[in-house]
Design a protein around this motif. Structure first.
Motif, PDB file in Angstrom:
ATOM      1  N   PHE A 139      -0.535  15.406  -6.954  1.00  0.00           N
ATOM      2  CA  PHE A 139       0.627  16.113  -7.491  1.00  0.00           C
ATOM      3  C   PHE A 139       0.202  17.451  -8.099  1.00  0.00           C
ATOM      4  O   PHE A 139       0.850  18.480  -7.887  1.00  0.00           O
ATOM      5  CB  PHE A 139       1.335  15.245  -8.535  1.00  0.00           C
ATOM      6  N   GLN A 140      -0.911  17.460  -8.838  1.00  0.00           N
ATOM      7  CA  GLN A 140      -1.382  18.715  -9.412  1.00  0.00           C
ATOM      8  C   GLN A 140      -1.746  19.700  -8.312  1.00  0.00           C
ATOM      9  O   GLN A 140      -1.443  20.890  -8.405  1.00  0.00           O
ATOM     10  CB  GLN A 140      -2.600  18.454 -10.308  1.00  0.00           C
ATOM     11  N   ALA A 141      -2.394  19.187  -7.254  1.00  0.00           N
ATOM     12  CA  ALA A 141      -2.800  20.069  -6.156  1.00  0.00           C
ATOM     13  C   ALA A 141      -1.576  20.705  -5.505  1.00  0.00           C
ATOM     14  O   ALA A 141      -1.572  21.890  -5.183  1.00  0.00           O
ATOM     15  CB  ALA A 141      -3.611  19.284  -5.130  1.00  0.00           C
ATOM     16  N   ILE A 142      -0.523  19.916  -5.332  1.00  0.00           N
ATOM     17  CA  ILE A 142       0.679  20.467  -4.700  1.00  0.00           C
ATOM     18  C   ILE A 142       1.340  21.490  -5.605  1.00  0.00           C
ATOM     19  O   ILE A 142       1.656  22.609  -5.202  1.00  0.00           O
ATOM     20  CB  ILE A 142       1.680  19.349  -4.374  1.00  0.00           C
ATOM     21  N   THR A 143       1.571  21.132  -6.865  1.00  0.00           N
ATOM     22  CA  THR A 143       2.330  22.040  -7.722  1.00  0.00           C
ATOM     23  C   THR A 143       1.529  23.291  -8.057  1.00  0.00           C
ATOM     24  O   THR A 143       2.108  24.325  -8.342  1.00  0.00           O
ATOM     25  CB  THR A 143       2.756  21.334  -9.020  1.00  0.00           C
ATOM     26  N   ALA A 202       0.832  -1.202   0.000  1.00  0.00           N
ATOM     27  CA  ALA A 202       0.000   0.000   0.000  1.00  0.00           C
ATOM     28  C   ALA A 202       0.868   1.255   0.000  1.00  0.00           C
ATOM     29  O   ALA A 202       0.579   2.226  -0.697  1.00  0.00           O
ATOM     30  CB  ALA A 202      -0.911  -0.006   1.221  1.00  0.00           C
ATOM     31  N   PHE A 203       1.973   1.225   0.765  1.00  0.00           N
ATOM     32  CA  PHE A 203       2.850   2.389   0.846  1.00  0.00           C
ATOM     33  C   PHE A 203       3.470   2.675  -0.516  1.00  0.00           C
ATOM     34  O   PHE A 203       3.523   3.809  -0.974  1.00  0.00           O
ATOM     35  CB  PHE A 203       3.963   2.144   1.865  1.00  0.00           C
ATOM     36  N   LEU A 204       3.939   1.609  -1.150  1.00  0.00           N
ATOM     37  CA  LEU A 204       4.578   1.788  -2.447  1.00  0.00           C
ATOM     38  C   LEU A 204       3.553   2.211  -3.491  1.00  0.00           C
ATOM     39  O   LEU A 204       3.854   2.988  -4.389  1.00  0.00           O
ATOM     40  CB  LEU A 204       5.254   0.485  -2.884  1.00  0.00           C
ATOM     41  N   LEU A 205       2.330   1.714  -3.362  1.00  0.00           N
ATOM     42  CA  LEU A 205       1.317   2.045  -4.354  1.00  0.00           C
ATOM     43  C   LEU A 205       0.960   3.517  -4.292  1.00  0.00           C
ATOM     44  O   LEU A 205       0.862   4.184  -5.315  1.00  0.00           O
ATOM     45  CB  LEU A 205       0.066   1.192  -4.133  1.00  0.00           C
ATOM     46  N   ILE A 206       0.758   4.030  -3.062  1.00  0.00           N
ATOM     47  CA  ILE A 206       0.351   5.434  -2.960  1.00  0.00           C
ATOM     48  C   ILE A 206       1.469   6.348  -3.436  1.00  0.00           C
ATOM     49  O   ILE A 206       1.249   7.298  -4.180  1.00  0.00           O
ATOM     50  CB  ILE A 206      -0.082   5.761  -1.521  1.00  0.00           C
ATOM     51  N   GLY A 207       2.708   6.041  -3.038  1.00  0.00           N
ATOM     52  CA  GLY A 207       3.825   6.863  -3.509  1.00  0.00           C
ATOM     53  C   GLY A 207       4.007   6.726  -5.005  1.00  0.00           C
ATOM     54  O   GLY A 207       4.174   7.708  -5.724  1.00  0.00           O
ATOM     55  N   GLY A 208       3.976   5.476  -5.467  1.00  0.00           N
ATOM     56  CA  GLY A 208       4.253   5.243  -6.877  1.00  0.00           C
ATOM     57  C   GLY A 208       3.164   5.745  -7.789  1.00  0.00           C
ATOM     58  O   GLY A 208       3.415   6.062  -8.951  1.00  0.00           O
ATOM     59  N   SER A 209       1.913   5.846  -7.256  1.00  0.00           N
ATOM     60  CA  SER A 209       0.827   6.252  -8.137  1.00  0.00           C
ATOM     61  C   SER A 209       1.060   7.656  -8.672  1.00  0.00           C
ATOM     62  O   SER A 209       0.672   7.966  -9.785  1.00  0.00           O
ATOM     63  CB  SER A 209      -0.507   6.169  -7.391  1.00  0.00           C
ATOM     64  N   VAL A 210       1.714   8.516  -7.886  1.00  0.00           N
ATOM     65  CA  VAL A 210       2.002   9.868  -8.376  1.00  0.00           C
ATOM     66  C   VAL A 210       2.794   9.778  -9.672  1.00  0.00           C
ATOM     67  O   VAL A 210       2.470  10.396 -10.688  1.00  0.00           O
ATOM     68  CB  VAL A 210       2.813  10.656  -7.328  1.00  0.00           C
ATOM     69  N   ILE A 211       3.852   8.968  -9.636  1.00  0.00           N
ATOM     70  CA  ILE A 211       4.746   8.896 -10.775  1.00  0.00           C
ATOM     71  C   ILE A 211       4.104   8.171 -11.943  1.00  0.00           C
ATOM     72  O   ILE A 211       4.094   8.662 -13.071  1.00  0.00           O
ATOM     73  CB  ILE A 211       6.036   8.185 -10.328  1.00  0.00           C
ATOM     74  N   VAL A 212       3.531   7.008 -11.646  1.00  0.00           N
ATOM     75  CA  VAL A 212       2.976   6.196 -12.726  1.00  0.00           C
ATOM     76  C   VAL A 212       1.812   6.915 -13.395  1.00  0.00           C
ATOM     77  O   VAL A 212       1.707   6.950 -14.618  1.00  0.00           O
ATOM     78  CB  VAL A 212       2.560   4.823 -12.168  1.00  0.00           C
ATOM     79  N   GLU A 213       0.956   7.535 -12.576  1.00  0.00           N
ATOM     80  CA  GLU A 213      -0.189   8.220 -13.172  1.00  0.00           C
ATOM     81  C   GLU A 213       0.246   9.433 -13.968  1.00  0.00           C
ATOM     82  O   GLU A 213      -0.357   9.764 -14.990  1.00  0.00           O
ATOM     83  CB  GLU A 213      -1.192   8.608 -12.079  1.00  0.00           C
ATOM     84  N   THR A 214       1.312  10.100 -13.524  1.00  0.00           N
ATOM     85  CA  THR A 214       1.799  11.241 -14.290  1.00  0.00           C
ATOM     86  C   THR A 214       2.351  10.784 -15.640  1.00  0.00           C
ATOM     87  O   THR A 214       2.079  11.396 -16.667  1.00  0.00           O
ATOM     88  CB  THR A 214       2.888  11.980 -13.497  1.00  0.00           C
ATOM     89  N   VAL A 215       3.134   9.702 -15.629  1.00  0.00           N
ATOM     90  CA  VAL A 215       3.748   9.266 -16.880  1.00  0.00           C
ATOM     91  C   VAL A 215       2.714   8.702 -17.837  1.00  0.00           C
ATOM     92  O   VAL A 215       2.725   9.004 -19.033  1.00  0.00           O
ATOM     93  CB  VAL A 215       4.847   8.216 -16.600  1.00  0.00           C
TER      94      VAL A 215
END
Lengths: 345, 577
Positions: free
Chosen positions: A301-305, A277-290
Motif C-alpha cells: 500500500f505504501q509503495a502504491i500511494t 489465501a485470496f482474502l488474506l492477501i487483500g485483507g492484509s493491506v487493511i489489517v496491517e494499516t489499521v
C-alpha cells in the motif's frame, strides 16, 4: 482422464496463467496513464534526474523491449529495487524484511479460522435445527458480512489504551499495546524455543498476543465461510445413503462421524481453505494499516500511494506466484482426498 | 380453444386487446403512482448526468464553439429519433421505436443542457411526436403504438419539467423539518409546527409507504399478467416464485435490500438536510435559529453552525444519535467530526455505493453471461482461452489490483466523473466478471448438453438465437444469485477503499470515509460516527447474502453451497475488504 492426468493438466495451465497475470501487471504499470518516473520523482524533479531514472529503469526503450526485460527479469527472480520507500534497496531484501510479520499474521489467522470455523460448522451440522445450531449459523452469517476494516477499528477502539477493555487487555499475559508490529526476534534462532524455553517462550507469547486481534479480524470472513460450508457439507453427508447403511449395520456413531462424515465433508471445504489465501492477501493491506504492522500488505500500500511502481510490480509478481501455488495445492489436495476427481469434470 | 379467446400463439398485445380491463386498471394505478413522483424522476434523469459533456468535450477537443456543436448534436439526435419512429410506423419494428425513444431523450436532455429556446423547441417537438404516435396508435387500434406514444410523452414531460417544474409529492418543501423553537409559539418552520424530529420521521415514513406501494403494485401487475394474459396456466417460474415466497430468510434479505435501495434512490427527501446545503457548500447556505441572548431570530451560515455541532469525543460538545444540536437541527444518526449530518451523509453514500455496484454488476454480468454462453456453445479453444484469461485475472489479488488501478488512473479525466465513482465502477466491472463467469459456466455447460440445443443446431438455428432463446434463460437465475453476493462484496470493497483514502474522493459521501473519520472516537461519546456506518454495512451485506441464498434455493432447491464456494467467499467478502 485419470486423477494424475487431471492434476498435470492443472499444473500446465498454471504456466500461461502466471505469464498472463504478470502481463496484465506490466500493462497497468507501463502502458497505464501514470508515468512511473514522475511518480517516483514527485512534483519537484529536475529533468536530469528524470532522464537518469528513465534510463535506469529502461523506460526510454520501446514498449515491447520493456516488456521482454520486465518479464525476463521477474521470471529470473531479479526483482529490481525500491525507488521511493527505501531508495536503492533491493526489492528482494525489502520483501525478506517485511514478509515474516505477514506470514506470522497469516499463519495465525488461518489457524484461528480453521480451528474455530470448522468445528463450529460441524457441530451445527451434527445438531441441525437446534438453538445452538441457529446461534452458530446466525453468528457465522453476520461474522462473514463484517468488513475487515470496521472490525479492526472496533477492536482497536475496544482494546486500545482508552477503550473500555484497554486496561484488561494490556495486563492480560505479557504487556503489549494493541497497535504496532510484533517482535519476531526469536525467529532468528528458532531452535532456542526448544533449547532455552525460559528465555524465548515469553517472547513467543508476546508476539502471539500482539498479533491475535489482527489475526481474528483477518480470519473473520473465512471463519464464517468455513462454518457455513462445513455445516451444509456435514448435513449433506449425514443424510446420504452410505451413512444410513453404516448406521443400519450397527457401526457406532463415533466411527460414523469420524470415518464417514468427517472425511467426506472436508472435500467441499478444501477450496474454502485455500481460498483464504485470496482474502488474506487483500485483507492484509487493511489489517496491517489499521494495526500498524509493517508487513507485506502495508509495504504494498505504501509503495502504491507513494509511487514506487517498480516495487509494486515485483510485489504483484510475488503475490501472483503465491496465489497460483495455492491453487495448485488446492488441486493437489483434491486429487488426494477425492478419488472421483478428473472423472466428473 | 374456443373462438372467443385469442389463440395460444397470439402476441401479448392481442390478448390484452381481447380483455383490456385488468390491464387498464393496472396502468391507471401505475400512472397515478408515477405522476406523484414524476418531478423527482425527471430531475434524476437530468441533473446528475453530465449531459453537457456530450458536446462540450468533443467541442473542446476539436476547438469549435460548444454551443454550435451542441445544436448540431441536438438536431442529429432529433433526426435519428424521427427516423426511428418513422421506421416503427412503417415496419412495426420495436427496436426502431426503442432507439427512437432513446435518441429523443438524448435530444431533450441536450436541449435542456443548452437552455433557452432550444429547450422549448425540442420539448414541443417531443410532445408533438408523442401526440402523433398516440393518435396513430389509437386510430389504428394498436395498443403498442399507444404505449410507445406514452413513453415519448414521458420524455416530453421531462422537457416540460425543465421549463416549469412539475409538482412532486415527496419533497422536503412539502414536509419541511427545518425550523427553530420559539419560546412562546413553539416550533416555527417545520411541517404543521411539529418538532423537526417528528416532521422528518413523517417524511421518511411517507417515502417508505410510497415505495412499498409501488412494490405492491408491481407485484399486482405480475399477478394480473399471470391471471389474465399469460397463455400457460403454469410455468416453472411460478414454482420458483412460490418457493421464494416461503423462504423467510430470502424474504428478509429482499425486504432489507429493497429498503436499502429506497434509502439510496430517495436520498434527497429522506435526509434531514441536503448534501449540497450541509456537506458540499455549507458556507453558501444560511440557517435561521432562535438566539436566546438576543431574544430574537438570527442567521448563521450552515458551515459556522456545523463548527458548533461537531462530535469529536468531547462529552460537552457532542451531537449523538437522535439529538438536536444547538441550532435546533435534528440529527437522527448524530453528526460527523466536522459537524455535518451523518444521516444525510449515509443516504448520499448509499447512492454512491449503489451506483457503483449496479454499474459494475451490469458490466461484469453482461461480459460473464455472453462469455458463458459462447464458451458453453462452442467449447474447445474458446473455453480454454476464457479459462486462462479469467484465471489470470483471478490470480491477481483482487483488492490490491483495485487499489493499484484506482491509483494509476487517479490523474485521468475518468476519475473526475462522479468523484471517481465511474472509475471505480469500471474497475470493479473489469475485475469481477471472472468470478461471475465461473459461477455460471457450470450451468451453461450443463444446458448446452441438452437435447433441445442439439435439436436447435440440427435444424439450422443460428447460434446466437439458440444462446439467447434456449440457454440464456437457464443461467440468468444463477447470475442473479452471484450478482447479489457480489453486490455485497462491492459495497464492502468500495467502503474499504475510501477507508484507505483511495477511491471515491472527498467531499462526496462514502460510508468507509465516515468509519475512517470516527476511528479515534470509538471509545468516546462520539462512538456513533464509526459504528453506525459499520453496522449498516453489515446489515446490508447480510441482506444481499440472504437474498442470494433465497434465490438460489428458489431456482435450484437441490443445490446447497459447495461447488464454487471459494469464489463465492472471495466475492462476498469484497476480496478481503
Amino acid at each position: 482422464m485419470s486423477r494424475w492426468g487431471y492434476f498435470l493438466r492443472r499444473l500446465l495451465l498454471a504456466v500461461p496463467v502466471v505469464i498472463f497475470g504478470t502481463t496484465i501487471t506490466f500493462l497497468i504499470l507501463r502502458a497505464g496513464p501514470l508515468d512511473p518516473v514522475s511518480a517516483i520523482l514527485g512534483p519537484t524533479g529536475s529533468p536530469q534526474a528524470y532522464n537518469r531514472i528513465q534510463e535506469n529503469l529502461g523506460l526510454n526503450k520501446p514498449l515491447w523491449e520493456q516488456y521482454i526485460d520486465f518479464m525476463v527479469s521477474l521470471f529470473t527472480f531479479d526483482l529490481g529495487q525500491s525507488w521511493v520507500i527505501n531508495p536503492d534497496t533491493d526489492a528482494y531484501d525489502l520483501i525478506l524484511l517485511f514478509a515474516p510479520r505477514t506470514i506470522w499474521l497469516g499463519f495465525w489467522s488461518v489457524l484461528i479460522a480453521l480451528f474455530v470455523g470448522i468445528p463450529l460448522g460441524f457441530y451445527a451440522g451434527l445438531h441441525p435445527n437446534t438453538p445452538s445450531d441457529y446461534l452458530a449459523s446466525f453468528g457465522g452469517i453476520v461474522w462473514r458480512a463484517m468488513p475487515n476494516f470496521w472490525l479492526a477499528i472496533i477492536l482497536v477502539g475496544a482494546l486500545g489504551l482508552s477503550g473500555p477493555f484497554g486496561g484488561a487487555w494490556i495486563n492480560l499475559g505479557p504487556q503489549t499495546n494493541i497497535i504496532g508490529p510484533p517482535d519476531l526476534g526469536f525467529f532468528s534462532d528458532p531452535l532456542r524455543l526448544l533449547t532455552a524455553p525460559g528465555d524465548t517462550w515469553p517472547d513467543f507469547l508476546a508476539a502471539l498476543k500482539k498479533i491475535a486481534p489482527a489475526a481474528v479480524v483477518l480470519g473473520s470472513a473465512s471463519m464464517g465461510n468455513e462454518m457455513r460450508i462445513g455445516r451444509t457439507a456435514v448435513l449433506e453427508t449425514i443424510n446420504s445413503n452410505y451413512v444410513e447403511t453404516a448406521r443400519a449395520k450397527g457401526v457406532p456413531r463415533r466411527s460414523i462421524v469420524w470415518k464417514h462424515v468427517f472425511r467426506n465433508a472436508l472435500i467441499p471445504l478444501v477450496p474454502i481453505i485455500t481460498g483464504e489465501a485470496f482474502l488474506l492477501i487483500g485483507g492484509s493491506v487493511i489489517v496491517e494499516t489499521v494495526f500498524g504492522i509493517n508487513g507485506l500488505g502495508y509495504l504494498f500500500f505504501q509503495a502504491i500511494t507513494q509511487g514506487d511502481l517498480p516495487l509494486v510490480g515485483s510485489l504483484m509478481f510475488i503475490f501472483i506466484l503465491l496465489l497460483v501455488v495455492v491453487n495448485i495445492l488446492q488441486d493437489f489436495l483434491y486429487t488426494i482426498i477425492d478419488p472421483r476427481v478428473g472423472y466428473e469434470r | 380453444m374456443s373462438d372467443t379467446s385469442p389463440s395460444e400463439d397470439a402476441p401479448l398485445v392481442d390478448r390484452i386487446a381481447a380483455n383490456p380491463r385488468p390491464a387498464l386498471v393496472w396502468v391507471a394505478g401505475f400512472a397515478v403512482l408515477l405522476a406523484l413522483e414524476f418531478g423527482a424522476l425527471a430531475e434524476s434523469l437530468t441533473s446528475p448526468v453530465p449531459w453537457a459533456d456530450l458536446y462540450e468535450r468533443p467541442a473542446g477537443a476539436l476547438g469549435l464553439p460548444a454551443g454550435a456543436v451542441g445544436f448540431v448534436l441536438l438536431a442529429s439526435a432529433a433526426v435519428v429519433a424521427g427516423i426511428g419512429f418513422a421506421h416503427y410506423w412503417r415496419e412495426g419494428s420495436l427496436r426502431a421505436a426503442g432507439g427512437g425513444a432513446l435518441s429523443l431523450l438524448v435530444a431533450v436532455e441536450l436541449g435542456i443542457a443548452l437552455g433557452g429556446n432550444a429547450t422549448i423547441a425540442v420539448t414541443a417537438l417531443a410532445l408533438l411526436a408523442a401526440l402523433a404516435l398516440v393518435g396513430t396508435g389509437v386510430a389504428r387500434g394498436s395498443p403498442r403504438g399507444a404505449v410507445i406514444g406514452g413513453i415519448a410523452l414521458l420524455v416530453g414531460l421531462v422537457g416540460v419539467h425543465a421549463i416549469q417544474p412539475l409538482p412532486t409529492l415527496l419533497t422536503r418543501e412539502l414536509i419541511p423539518n427545518q425550523g427553530y423553537e420559539h419560546p412562546d409559539r413553539g416550533w416555527v418552520g417545520p411541517f404543521l409546527g411539529l418538532p423537526p424530529a417528528v416532521a422528518w420521521a413523517l417524511r421518511v415514513a411517507l417515502v417508505y409507504a410510497y415505495a412499498f406501494a409501488l412494490l405492491a403494485w408491481a407485484w399486482r401487475g405480475y399477478n394480473v399478467f399471470r391471471e389474465h394474459y399469460r397463455y400457460a396456466d403454469w410455468t416453472p417460474r411460478d414454482d420458483m416464485v412460490d418457493r421464494f415466497r416461503n423462504h423467510y430468510w430470502g424474504l428478509f434479505g429482499f425486504v432489507v435490500v429493497f429498503m436499502f435501495v429506497v434509502f439510496a434512490v430517495f436520498a434527497p427527501p429522506i435526509g434531514p438536510t441536503t448534501v449540497e446545503r450541509n456537506i458540499m457548500n455549507p458556507y453558501s447556505h444560511e440557517l435561521t435559529y432562535w438566539d436566546e441572548a438576543a431574544g430574537g431570530t438570527a442567521t448563521i451560515t450552515v458551515g459556522d453552525a456545523n463548527l458548533g455541532s461537531s462530535s469529536a469525543g468531547n462529552p460537552d460538545r457532542n451531537v449523538g444519535v437522535m439529538q438536536y444540536d444547538e441550532y435546533d437541527r435534528f440529527h437522527p444518526f448524530g453528526t460527523l467530526v466536522s459537524g455535518k449530518d451523518l444521516f444525510t451523509f449515509m443516504a448520499a453514500g448509499a447512492r454512491v455505493s449503489l451506483f457503483i455496484g449496479i454499474l459494475a454488476l451490469g458490466m461484469s454480468g453482461l461480459i460473464a453471461a455472453v462469455l458463458a454462453l459462447v464458451t458453453a456453445y462452442y467449447k474447445g479453444v474458446a473455453d480454454l482461452l476464457a479459462v486462462i484469461v479469467s484465471d489470470s485475472i483471478q490470480s491477481l489479488p483482487r483488492l490490491l489490483l483495485i487499489i493499484l488501478l484506482s491509483v494509476v488512473f487517479a490523474e485521468t479525466w475518468l476519475s473526475e466523473v462522479y468523484s471517481g465513482g465511474l472509475l471505480l465502477a469500471l474497475i470493479f466491472g473489469a475485475t469481477t466478471w471472472p468470478f461471475l463467469w465461473r459461477a455460471v459456466r457450470g450451468p451453461a455447460l450443463q444446458v448446452s448438453e441438452q437435447e433441445w440445443i442439439d435439436a436447435a443446431r440440427s435444424f439450422g438455428q443460428r447460434p446466437h438465437v439458440t444462446m439467447k432463446k434456449h440457454m440464456a434463460p437457464y443461467i440468468i437465475g444463477y447470475l442473479l444469485v452471484y450478482a447479489s453476493l457480489t453486490l455485497g462484496g462491492i459495497i464492502i470493497a468500495t467502503a474499504a477503499l475510501s477507508f484507505l483514502g483511495v477511491g471515491v474522493s472527498a467531499p462526496t459521501p462514502e460510508w468507509g470515509r465516515a468509519v475512517s473519520d470516527g476511528r479515534s472516537y470509538i471509545a468516546t461519546v462520539s462512538w456513533h460516527i464509526s459504528t453506525i456506518p459499520g453496522i449498516l454495512v453489515v446489515i446490508v451485506v447480510t441482506a444481499f447474502n440472504a437474498f442470494g441464498d433465497g434465490v438460489r434455493d428458489a431456482i435450484d432447491p437441490q443445490s446447497a453451497g459447495g461447488g464454487d464456494a471459494a469464489d463465492e467467499a472471495v466475492v462476498a467478502a469484497g476480496g478481503g475488504g
